[in-house]
Scaffold this active site. Sequence first.
Site, PDB file in Angstrom:
ATOM      1  N   MET A 124      49.039  39.260  33.065  1.00  0.00           N
ATOM      2  CA  MET A 124      49.578  38.585  31.873  1.00  0.00           C
ATOM      3  C   MET A 124      50.213  39.600  30.932  1.00  0.00           C
ATOM      4  SD  MET A 124      46.322  36.181  31.077  1.00  0.00           S
ATOM      5  CE  MET A 124      45.569  35.166  32.367  1.00  0.00           C
ATOM      6  N   MET A 149      52.122  36.331  35.442  1.00  0.00           N
ATOM      7  CA  MET A 149      52.446  35.506  34.275  1.00  0.00           C
ATOM      8  C   MET A 149      53.180  36.407  33.295  1.00  0.00           C
ATOM      9  SD  MET A 149      48.823  33.496  34.191  1.00  0.00           S
ATOM     10  CE  MET A 149      48.079  34.696  35.285  1.00  0.00           C
ATOM     11  N   SER A 165      39.439  34.605  41.335  1.00  0.00           N
ATOM     12  CA  SER A 165      40.234  35.331  40.338  1.00  0.00           C
ATOM     13  C   SER A 165      39.378  36.374  39.643  1.00  0.00           C
ATOM     14  CB  SER A 165      40.788  34.359  39.292  1.00  0.00           C
ATOM     15  OG  SER A 165      41.287  35.116  38.192  1.00  0.00           O
ATOM     16  N   ASP A 172      45.279  26.352  40.586  1.00  0.00           N
ATOM     17  CA  ASP A 172      44.652  27.409  39.782  1.00  0.00           C
ATOM     18  C   ASP A 172      44.296  26.892  38.393  1.00  0.00           C
ATOM     19  OD1 ASP A 172      43.982  29.807  38.537  1.00  0.00           O
ATOM     20  OD2 ASP A 172      45.961  30.711  38.757  1.00  0.00           O
ATOM     21  N   GLY A 173      42.998  26.964  38.063  1.00  0.00           N
ATOM     22  CA  GLY A 173      42.534  26.633  36.715  1.00  0.00           C
ATOM     23  C   GLY A 173      41.512  25.505  36.707  1.00  0.00           C
ATOM     24  N   HIS A 227      49.336  36.884  40.910  1.00  0.00           N
ATOM     25  CA  HIS A 227      49.918  35.821  40.077  1.00  0.00           C
ATOM     26  C   HIS A 227      50.498  36.453  38.812  1.00  0.00           C
ATOM     27  CE1 HIS A 227      48.934  31.926  37.553  1.00  0.00           C
ATOM     28  NE2 HIS A 227      50.227  32.149  37.665  1.00  0.00           N
ATOM     29  N   GLY A 280      47.002  31.520  30.996  1.00  0.00           N
ATOM     30  CA  GLY A 280      46.684  32.457  29.916  1.00  0.00           C
ATOM     31  C   GLY A 280      45.213  32.806  29.813  1.00  0.00           C
ATOM     32  N   PHE A 281      44.362  31.846  30.143  1.00  0.00           N
ATOM     33  CA  PHE A 281      42.927  32.093  29.980  1.00  0.00           C
ATOM     34  C   PHE A 281      42.118  31.462  31.098  1.00  0.00           C
ATOM     35  CE2 PHE A 281      44.980  32.157  25.885  1.00  0.00           C
ATOM     36  CZ  PHE A 281      44.471  33.312  25.304  1.00  0.00           C
ATOM     37  N   GLY A 282      41.009  32.121  31.449  1.00  0.00           N
ATOM     38  CA  GLY A 282      40.067  31.534  32.389  1.00  0.00           C
ATOM     39  C   GLY A 282      39.152  30.569  31.643  1.00  0.00           C
ATOM     40  N   GLY A 283      38.366  29.826  32.397  1.00  0.00           N
ATOM     41  CA  GLY A 283      37.338  28.980  31.798  1.00  0.00           C
ATOM     42  C   GLY A 283      37.833  27.724  31.096  1.00  0.00           C
ATOM     43  N   MET A 309      49.663  24.997  38.568  1.00  0.00           N
ATOM     44  CA  MET A 309      48.697  25.324  37.513  1.00  0.00           C
ATOM     45  C   MET A 309      48.007  24.044  37.043  1.00  0.00           C
ATOM     46  SD  MET A 309      48.623  28.548  37.230  1.00  0.00           S
ATOM     47  CE  MET A 309      47.420  28.545  35.893  1.00  0.00           C
ATOM     48  N   HIS A 349      42.539  36.794  43.965  1.00  0.00           N
ATOM     49  CA  HIS A 349      43.574  36.372  43.015  1.00  0.00           C
ATOM     50  C   HIS A 349      43.626  37.349  41.844  1.00  0.00           C
ATOM     51  CE1 HIS A 349      46.223  33.208  41.438  1.00  0.00           C
ATOM     52  NE2 HIS A 349      45.659  33.411  40.254  1.00  0.00           N
ATOM     53  N   ASP A 359      45.381  38.053  38.293  1.00  0.00           N
ATOM     54  CA  ASP A 359      46.115  37.408  37.201  1.00  0.00           C
ATOM     55  C   ASP A 359      46.697  38.440  36.246  1.00  0.00           C
ATOM     56  OD1 ASP A 359      45.865  34.527  37.544  1.00  0.00           O
ATOM     57  OD2 ASP A 359      43.709  34.838  37.301  1.00  0.00           O
TER      58      ASP A 359
HETATM   59  C1  DX5 Z   1      44.843  31.291  34.152  1.00  0.00           C
HETATM   60  C2  DX5 Z   1      44.683  32.037  35.451  1.00  0.00           C
HETATM   61  C3  DX5 Z   1      43.582  31.551  36.333  1.00  0.00           C
HETATM   62  C4  DX5 Z   1      42.217  31.637  35.749  1.00  0.00           C
HETATM   63  C5  DX5 Z   1      41.282  30.758  36.530  1.00  0.00           C
HETATM   64  O1  DX5 Z   1      46.006  31.714  33.540  1.00  0.00           O
HETATM   65  O2  DX5 Z   1      45.869  31.954  36.192  1.00  0.00           O
HETATM   66  O3  DX5 Z   1      43.623  32.203  37.580  1.00  0.00           O
HETATM   67  O4  DX5 Z   1      41.712  32.933  35.717  1.00  0.00           O
HETATM   68  O5  DX5 Z   1      40.060  30.788  35.894  1.00  0.00           O
HETATM   69  P1  DX5 Z   1      39.021  29.580  35.960  1.00  0.00           P
HETATM   70  O6  DX5 Z   1      38.692  29.367  37.396  1.00  0.00           O
HETATM   71  O7  DX5 Z   1      37.871  30.119  35.176  1.00  0.00           O
HETATM   72  O8  DX5 Z   1      39.667  28.396  35.339  1.00  0.00           O
HETATM   73 ZN    ZN Z   2      46.025  32.682  38.336  1.00  0.00          ZN
END
Ligand code: DX5
Ligand code: ZN
Length: 214
Positions: free
Chosen positions: A36, A67, A7, A174-175, A65, A141-144, A136, A32, A34
């Site tokens: 939003m 969102m 991603s 994902d996530g 993806h 909404g957020f990575g990490g 999911m 990927h 993302d």
């Molecule tokens: C969250 C995203 C994910 C996210 C994954 O809303 O859809 O794709 O970026 O990030 P990691 O791998 O850091 O959890």
């Molecule tokens: Zn995603």
Amino acid sequence: MVKISPSILAADFTKLGEDIASVEKAGAEMLHLDVMDGIFVPNISFGIPVIASARKASGMFFDTHLMINEPIRYIGDFAKAGADLITVHAEACSDVKKTLEAIRALGVKVGLSIKPATPVSAIEDYLEYCDLVLVMSVEPGFGGQKFMPIAPEKIAELSKIKSEKHFSYEIEVDGGINEETAKLCTAAGATVLVAGSSVFGNADRKSAIDSLRS
Ligand code: DX5
Ligand code: ZN
């Protein structure tokens, strides 16, 4: 072999082209993206112009993806920008079937996603229209974020339906995917792993990607 879809949410946007090339060289099968809207999820990432630019720089398979609320409004623009697959959220569509059919009509692959609290049963009627189902494993909404253990159960359920009904959809998760959680998901039947921080947070992209497969 399980496919890896890094991603770019975790990439360095000032050198996006280089970051994309690095994961392609390291053997990632997909990229990927993302998107939003700040409404369906409490964050805003990037959209159509960024994908169109990335398309010029890369021949990778663009796993998009969305969102965003009522994605049917924008799927034509995303297809035109270069998406190879468009995944929408069941929770974001007032008419899921119509949205999936509209994606299909654009000549791109069709994906459907569910948030952690949405059961597989909520999308069972739509699975026949899907090339990919995205589970999911964090609140979108957020990575990490930290991986939620409900995901492997849902993956296993989708895997069971897939073999019982002879469907051919990919099962993507994902996530919070890292070496450890990747194992749980592949064991449950996931065929595509999305990974942001664990891939772009490691300068050695090849070892990051390889470790997710093992
Ligand atoms: C969250 C995203 C994910 C996210 C994954 O809303 O859809 O794709 O970026 O990030 P990691 O791998 O850091 O959890
Ligand atoms: Zn995603």
